[in-house]
Design an enzyme around this catalytic site. Structure first.
Site: not given
Length: 193
Positions: A13-15, A40
């Site tokens: 997941v990015s954030t 992140a």
């Protein structure tokens, strides 16, 4: 092989931490025995420690499980290369959302389409983002962190510098970091010369 056959899950997941929890929970629901994650980390990042650990944990007979193909691979080439390596090691691949069985010729064909679509979508989003940022810059929008050295603080710092105050003293009086103060002093000196 030694030990039982495993389902090894991977997610990226990015954030959002909540999204990571939901992704890991979906992998648990899919029967994964072990789950590895990258949090992140962008889709284009070369260093993905969670993916490296997941790949290292896989043994012949295991299944590599991802929520979606775009969560695991940066490009069509990478996806096809990894799938080929997994199959050569006797490891099967399962994407929950695409539900593709890559042990069949048809499944490999659909995998190729899915990984190419993911790369295309990523490229289109990147292009839109760059165009939107350029349009905003053209309208005068500034990006990045706001400067701590407001014009009022700059005037006060300049006055204190001419009065002979040290950089550390000025930083304390203006409630700014020493590095900010010294960076400003360097820039002001350059501007004055």
């Amino acid at each position: 092989r030694n030990g039982p056959v495993m389902r090894i899950g991977y997610t990226r997941v990015s954030t959002d931490k909540q999204t990571l929890f939901q992704s890991e929970e979906a992998l648990r629901q899919a029967g994964c025995d072990k789950i590895f994650s990258d949090f992140a980390v962008s889709a284009t990042a070369k260093k993905r420690p969670g993916l490296i650990e997941a790949r290292a944990a896989l043994k012949s007979g295991d299944t590599f499980v991802v929520l979606s193909i775009d969560r695991a691979f940066r490009s069509t080439i990478e996806g096809l290369t990894v799938l080929d390596e997994l199959h050569k090691q006797g490891i099967t691949f399962h994407s929950i959302w695409q539900n593709i069985d890559t042990t069949t010729p048809e499944g490999r064909k659909w995998f190729t389409y899915a990984v190419a679509d993911a790369e295309y979508e990523k490229a289109v989003i990147s292009r839109r983002t760059k165009l939107a940022m350029q349009a905003a810059k053209d309208r005068g929008v500034k990006f990045g962190r706001k400067t701590v050295m407001t014009p009022a603080k700059q005037r006060r710092a300049s006055k204190l510098l001419t009065e002979g105050c040290s950089g550390c003293e000025i930083a304390r009086k203006l409630d700014i970091s020493r590095s900010t103060m010294f960076r400003y002093a360097r820039e002001a000196e350059l501007m004055a010369s």
